[in-house]
Write an enzyme that holds these catalytic residues in place. Sequence first.
Site, PDB file in Angstrom:
ATOM      1  CG  HIS A  70      -1.670   1.287   1.406  1.00 25.93           C
ATOM      2  ND1 HIS A  70      -1.547   2.101   2.510  1.00 25.93           N
ATOM      3  CD2 HIS A  70      -2.548   1.913   0.589  1.00 25.93           C
ATOM      4  CE1 HIS A  70      -2.325   3.162   2.377  1.00 25.93           C
ATOM      5  NE2 HIS A  70      -2.948   3.076   1.216  1.00 25.93           N
ATOM      6  CB  SER A  71       0.948   4.281   0.359  1.00 25.01           C
ATOM      7  OG  SER A  71       1.471   5.587   0.284  1.00 25.01           O
ATOM      8  CG  MET A  72       5.559   6.081   0.256  1.00 27.05           C
ATOM      9  SD  MET A  72       6.136   6.618  -1.370  1.00 27.05           S
ATOM     10  CE  MET A  72       7.901   6.626  -1.125  1.00 27.05           C
ATOM     11  CB  THR A  87       2.235   2.347  -5.115  1.00 26.46           C
ATOM     12  OG1 THR A  87       1.904   1.411  -4.088  1.00 26.46           O
ATOM     13  CG2 THR A  87       3.739   2.590  -5.105  1.00 26.46           C
ATOM     14  CD  GLN A 120      -4.085  -2.627  -1.461  1.00 25.73           C
ATOM     15  OE1 GLN A 120      -3.626  -2.230  -0.389  1.00 25.73           O
ATOM     16  NE2 GLN A 120      -5.015  -3.561  -1.531  1.00 25.73           N
TER      17      GLN A 120
END
Length: 908
Positions: A150-152, A179, A177
């Site tokens: 997720h993200s980073m 990212t 997700q």
Amino acid sequence: GVRDVMFLYEENRCSMTYMYEYPEYLKIKLPKKTARRYPAYELYLYGEGNYAEENKHLLLTGIPVLFLPGNAGSYKQVRSLGSIALRKAEDVDFKYHFNFFSVNFNEELVALYGGSLQRQTKFVHECIKVILKLYKDREFAPSSVAIVGHSMGGLVARALLTLKNFKPELINLLITQATPHIAPVMPLDKYLTDFYTAVNNHWILKAQDLRNLTTLSVAGGFRDYQVRSGLAFLPRLSQHDSALSVVSSAVPRAWASTDHLSIVWCKELILATIRAFFDLIDENTRQITEDPKKRMSVLNHHFVRHPAKMFEENPETFTHLTGAFMWITVKDSKWTYSVYNDSDGKYFAFPLASHRKSYSHVYCENSMLDTSSWIYGCMNTNSSMCLEAADLSWRAELLPTTKVVMLKLLDYPSLSHIVIQVPPAVGNKYTLGCEFFKEDSRTVQLPVTHLFSFGFSSSKILLNSTGLLYNVQLQHFNQIYQAFKIYIDSHCQSLKERKPSVYRLHIPWSYEDSITVAKVPSLAEISAKLHIAQPHNDSSLPELKIYSSPDCQYEVILKTSLLQVLGQIVRFHAGAFPVYIVSNILLAYGGQLSTLRSTGQCSDFSLQLVRTAKPYKVEPLISIVVFLQGFNWFREIWESLSLPEVDAAVLSSQDAWFPLVSLILFLFGTGIAYWSGVFFSTSLRLFSSLWLTVIRPTGLQKDKLITPSRLCGMISLALVSWTTCGAFAVLIIYLQYLFKPVQGFVTSVFHFQDSGHSKETSQNSSTDTVKAQSSVDSIPEATQSSPNSETLTEAVNSLKMHITILNLFTWIVLLNLPSLIYWLKNLRYNVRLDPDPCRATAVILVCILEILMNSSTSEVKSSKLLKIAAKVPLPLSVAMLAFGLMHLYRVPHFVTFSLLLHVLCCFV
């Protein structure tokens, strides 16, 4: 524009995921060496109820999946994936199941501080090795781990492949997700931008080595204002055909935009992910399949085009039409049929021979949303019945209220009939429809309105025919700064109940479709804007597909939405706001130095900002350089001078820049700079008035700029910067600076009042304090020549200069704040921040500001260097806008250089 991005998005259509049993997180013991090297990080295994109890001894037999949280994310965010995967495993009696692991990154702010990204990547590598060891000597031991980031966390997963000793076969599936793959949202330090460059360059240069890794990137759409979806699309690679990027609003069975956090728990999206995981299992190995083609076909099935059937790797081409069903031949070009409590099954056969000359396509829809086959193609030329047929249901596509299939007749020359199967429907009510049509008759082109029409003009089109499908092509809609409101007004001949219409905005060059379901008749409103601009080698047109009711007329009205155009500018360029604000303050600062040199007085910040902050002083030079960089000879000269690429040129190459953007951002920067100046001026005046009321200052003293005590303070703060955290030292000197000029100014005012030169002042000290602070003109002319009034004038001039320096310095503190927060959070593990993005800058700033806070304009205005110091801010502002838009960490360097010249003016 900010309001449009932050608040005016679609409602949250996601359902919450719930745990049926209490979630538990079992801490996995790491090797001592790993635990000692990464004391802040941990690895957990997710479980619930009996499943959690069984796994306490770590006798694992499932398929390992590793979840990586993002910026300030928690390892507990794995629970939505883990819980739904557990429920689905129960449905198949644990024939297959997944073990979900999660990494605790101590909720680090890695989107704002890039110094720990490399450390996180190496820790994840160690975790993968630990996870695979847990399955050693099992019957179906895995050789690789699937990763959800997720993200980073998704970027950290991609960075694994850049590690020298990492084996690419350790991961075969990566799902990210929201990212930001292309570039950081806020490039606040060099470590962050260098990390991105290293990861993206590796993925481009080593594309051939990544073919065994299947990557899916899911973006959140317009609800996610933290990471715009354009950043979440994987870099486009010519040879890399095992990567897929989609926006959640286009994902079948979800069709919902998600915000940055809800993408982790959005039930519709999590269900699609878990269904894909189970379809990826190889029955022989009981692990995720090693076949990259199968992995891509599964992801396409669940995330791009769902045919309303369960996934099959090799679906049967032909099927037998059995059952004692009635055969009915339909010769009409348009057919609808309603089913309600039918006890007998039927086959409706459509002979194609009579339609091939008149029509080019056949379109069919079915509102029964089950997963069984329903449309077939027959090759019998002699009979109206056929026992064996090709299953055309795999060509269908699932929509929120119906499943549809459109076939081009020329692509199926051997078919004699289209057959629709209607099974017995006890208690079910649904409708079917088919029609033959010419593509030209159902495709209309609608030119979009011009950007500068501001919504006053509109494009309209009336769809007169009463068909089941229309295709409205939007001409000249291809840039990210275009934004429109589309109104679809439906009128029907009778008031009977109808199925809802589906309006689909289809963007052919990326998977970012959005779907709207509307009752009929009604007036529906759709927002049309892009996440990615049209590639230069693509000539396709965005389409508005209208899946309509047969006896209704539709009028489509399109208008430019100025609010959403501004929203797009904010969405794509909000990260550049600090650069434009500081650039404006720097121009005003240069103007103040210039008036100090010419008149001996320091003008007010707000007046100087209005006078000096002109876009035509800054923008044309950057635009000329960007234009010239299109020529090879200029690029070669530029590179020979070792100058970095102009950020505006990079953004132009990504189709994320146009000339007016810079002007709008500059004006926005001027506004923020103006009000921040007003805020500082007002705050310091109120603070000094309060100070004068509460504390009686001591006598007026004139110290040297550098005294032994100040030198000790400088050295102490420099040591703090070098041994702990640069941003911490910067914050300390900033707080000192807030206090010192006010103290000096109040002392001067008190000394002026106490001398008794003005009766007015002795009568009401607080009134004159405010007057003295407002302007030197408030001092009576009779006293202007006296030494005390000169001192007060000097104090007012100095305060005005300090207000501007404080304004500049505030932005340096804000830009360095993330590394300070990171340091404070990790203080129990390490006293020294390593690496520190602002250590060297902090040491220089401490020395500069220790001198400046004790300086006055009297030392500066007689300086030989003042002319240079007054002229330098303009080229520095140009350089800041040229090289700081995508590299915010460069902004403090430009400001520091300008302040360094100011310090030199105090001595030379």
